[in-house]
Design a protein around this motif. Structure first.
Motif, PDB file in Angstrom:
ATOM      1  N   ARG A   1       0.766  -1.239   0.000  1.00  0.00           N
ATOM      2  CA  ARG A   1       0.000   0.000   0.000  1.00  0.00           C
ATOM      3  C   ARG A   1       0.798   1.290   0.000  1.00  0.00           C
ATOM      4  O   ARG A   1       1.343   1.699   1.011  1.00  0.00           O
ATOM      5  CB  ARG A   1      -0.872   0.123   1.257  1.00  0.00           C
TER       6      ARG A   1
ATOM      7  N   GLU B   1      -1.387   6.026   0.607  1.00  0.00           N
ATOM      8  CA  GLU B   1      -1.338   7.289   1.314  1.00  0.00           C
ATOM      9  C   GLU B   1       0.104   7.659   1.549  1.00  0.00           C
ATOM     10  O   GLU B   1       0.926   6.822   1.911  1.00  0.00           O
ATOM     11  CB  GLU B   1      -2.031   7.156   2.672  1.00  0.00           C
TER      12      GLU B   1
ATOM     13  N   GLU C   1       1.425   6.684   4.804  1.00  0.00           N
ATOM     14  CA  GLU C   1       1.741   5.269   4.864  1.00  0.00           C
ATOM     15  C   GLU C   1       3.195   5.023   4.450  1.00  0.00           C
ATOM     16  O   GLU C   1       3.949   4.337   5.119  1.00  0.00           O
ATOM     17  CB  GLU C   1       0.794   4.544   3.895  1.00  0.00           C
TER      18      GLU C   1
ATOM     19  N   ASN D   1       5.617   6.228   7.144  1.00  0.00           N
ATOM     20  CA  ASN D   1       5.691   5.336   8.299  1.00  0.00           C
ATOM     21  C   ASN D   1       6.449   4.060   7.982  1.00  0.00           C
ATOM     22  O   ASN D   1       7.330   3.643   8.731  1.00  0.00           O
ATOM     23  CB  ASN D   1       4.283   4.968   8.769  1.00  0.00           C
TER      24      ASN D   1
ATOM     25  N   LYS E   1      10.137   2.888   9.594  1.00  0.00           N
ATOM     26  CA  LYS E   1      10.314   1.665  10.354  1.00  0.00           C
ATOM     27  C   LYS E   1      11.376   0.783   9.701  1.00  0.00           C
ATOM     28  O   LYS E   1      12.274   0.261  10.351  1.00  0.00           O
ATOM     29  CB  LYS E   1       8.986   0.915  10.421  1.00  0.00           C
TER      30      LYS E   1
ATOM     31  N   GLY F   1      12.602   4.355  15.286  1.00  0.00           N
ATOM     32  CA  GLY F   1      13.618   3.675  16.081  1.00  0.00           C
ATOM     33  C   GLY F   1      14.524   4.619  16.846  1.00  0.00           C
ATOM     34  O   GLY F   1      15.727   4.403  16.931  1.00  0.00           O
TER      35      GLY F   1
END
Lengths: 345, 345
Positions: free
Chosen positions: A100, A103, A106, A109, A113, A238
């Motif tokens: 995906r 967005e 998205e 993020n 990560k 992190g």
DNA sequence: TGTTAGCACTCTCGTTAGATGAGTGCTAAC
DNA sequence: GTTAGCACTCATCTAACGAGAGTGCTAACA
């Protein structure tokens, strides 16, 4: 004094060992671990030279040597094995970025990560700068009596929605007519422009629907304001990984650094660059006080040739540059490819 | 053994002093600081009783006493001054929550920052749970050739937008027709329901526009998936504030806690509750291992009577309960009022 | 001239031993 | 029931000490 071949080999050994162990390394250990074919005493002499060249330094008199910022720089520029990536890592990056991308949030993020996991460092992502983004279109959709959903599309592809208050007696459809006029006028202009010059032009054109226009403009307020605020957030991934680095075993140091990270402004300065391609900023090369002990590997994301964001990794000066560089490089290339496929409007 | 008045006064003194100083407190100090009209020896006897009652404990033999979890609980339930808020704080909360509540995300960010600033603790906010949210409407807007903006409105008032791929030859307007059918069918159902039972019903009704429907359903995939994933994020504010608490001077402890915070699942468990009103969970009352040394003050946000989210504060067991409770209480009341004014669709 | 062995010297770090001080529990007197 | 006195415990701080790692220098060697 020249950097002959043996000096290079010794510097390389020092940097690599220090990156791995975080301990100062002495002549004896080098002789033992790395097969240079000379005795510790010879290495001592060479180290003395390297220190004079400013490439390594001693934390205190009777400790081994550690690389200086200049030493890392020399290592990155001349001694390092060319950054290259393992296949599993490539696969991981491909897979994570494939999911995906509906967005923009998205993507940010996920990437954040991903980077911090792969490197065990802290990832830093700066999204599109609202201030500079150009307006493309707006739509109104019905929501509830007295309220509507305003969808704003920007030229960099970003889509935002806001819930706005409209008069009880106003229909979203009606508002859409006003929006159409605004769209014609504002397309391709920055929101900053709009405020500065376009407003009265629009005003005159729409004078008969004055009251509707008033409310439409009031609705744009939040976006226009956002424009000025430092609201183009920076996303950290992190941040805790830092706690695992031995150089941050000191709580006060960590506190200082994290505090600096929390103030978006600092980081923005650190990341801002128009430079294409990979950028490596080592220790003191960062102007900012708080990040003197850190290095940053970053690269820019582009959309239609415009700066869309910056992706980077923040770690202690003693980091595995080859690996970090390879990962940032591969990830941004990948993201840029994805962004390219979402062609401009 | 009974809790007479003097015992209560002494316990109160111990808790309050320990909250302020984070140091175990001894009989002598109590006698000096708090005017109880008795000698240290008497206080020692009473403290011995309080220890037997399980309300206070000794870190080690020759140190002063500190409150136990039960002690804090007794304090919160019976001894504490009723939580009340300063005027400046009220004003601050009013002001911060008054600004743009156009996006739910905005509210969450603002509130999170606000709470952590006011309390110097870590704020925890759980947004609406996607899994449970009911579908209300969807719209399609033109974006680029081959792509459209899908706007999804949920019954809890949340609006999301996604960029979706559609066939090159499909117009957003055309898609909207399909969406209208979906809207009729799906309104008020959870996305979970849709997948389970509604799909084939919809399928038959729309069989003539099969290919369009296929793509529309494919587009819903991301949302439906999101549904299952633990994607209803938890937002932390001022996680760093924890570093300022003396109980977290130990790096390993901090690491453990922050790690637990990073796993959303843990926190979700900690916050999940159907309970109305303020909830105080002290130390070991939390079932979760990692949070045994922490207390959580939380309250739920509601929209149309449904659980919309949870707002809370996480701090060391030794926290200023009165202040924290007052702040959480006031903030959630305020947010709930704002949510109520955005009446249901 | 470059390399090596030997040696004295420096400095950090971990351990140990005392000294200090805060606090307790107990007993006996008030 | 309250208090004073006292012996005892235990964490913390300090200084001293030794071990270990590393250096720089000097002199010998190829």
């Amino acid at each position: 004094m020249q950097m002959d071949d043996r000096k290079k080999r010794i510097l390389r050994a020092i940097v690599q060992d220090y990156i791995a162990s975080a301990e100062p390394i002495g002549s004896r250990t080098i002789a033992r671990k790395f097969d240079l074919g000379v005795s510790p005493a010879t290495i001592r002499n060479e180290m003395s030279d390297l220190e004079e060249l400013g490439l390594i330094e001693q934390p205190h008199t009777s400790a081994g040597r550690i690389p200086s910022d200049a030493g890392y720089r020399y290592y990155v520029d001349f001694l390092m094995d060319p950054p290259c990536l393992g296949d599993q890592e490539k696969v991981l990056i491909e897979r994570e970025t494939a999911r995906r991308i509906h967005e923009i949030q998205e993507v940010i993020n996920q990437t954040s990560k991903l980077l911090s996991q792969l490197t065990s460092l802290t990832s830093v992502i700066m999204g599109p700068q609202n201030g500079k983004s150009l307006f493309s279109k707006m739509y109104f959709l019905p929501y509830q009596p007295g309220q509507a959903i305003m969808v704003v599309v920007k030229e960099n592809g970003v889509v935002e929605n806001h819930i706005v208050d409209i008069g009880e007696d106003v229909e979203a459809e009606e508002l859409q007519k006003v929006a159409d006029v605004l769209n014609r006028k504002m397309q391709g202009h920055s929101l900053h422009d709009v405020r500065k010059s376009l407003l009265h032009e629009i005003y005159s054109e729409l004078s008969r629907q004055r009251h509707l226009l008033d409310s439409a403009l009031a609705m744009l307020e939040p976006i226009i304001n956002e424009d000025d605020s430092d609201h183009d957030h920076i996303y950290l991934g992190g941040a805790l990984n830092m706690l695992n680095q031995p150089e941050f075993r000191d709580l006060d140091k960590v506190k200082g650094l994290l505090k600096a990270l929390e103030e978006d402004g600092r980081l923005k300065k650190l990341l801002s660059t128009e430079q294409h391609g990979l950028r490596v900023s080592i220790g003191g090369e960062n102007r900012l006080e708080e990040f003197q002990d850190c290095s940053v590997i970053s690269a820019s994301l582009r959309y239609n040739g415009e700066l869309f964001g910056v992706v980077g990794i923040l770690g202690p000066t003693r980091m595995d540059y080859a690996k970090a560089m390879a990962i940032v490089d591969y990830t941004t290339r990948r993201l840029n490819r994805i962004l390219r496929n979402r062609r401009g409007p």
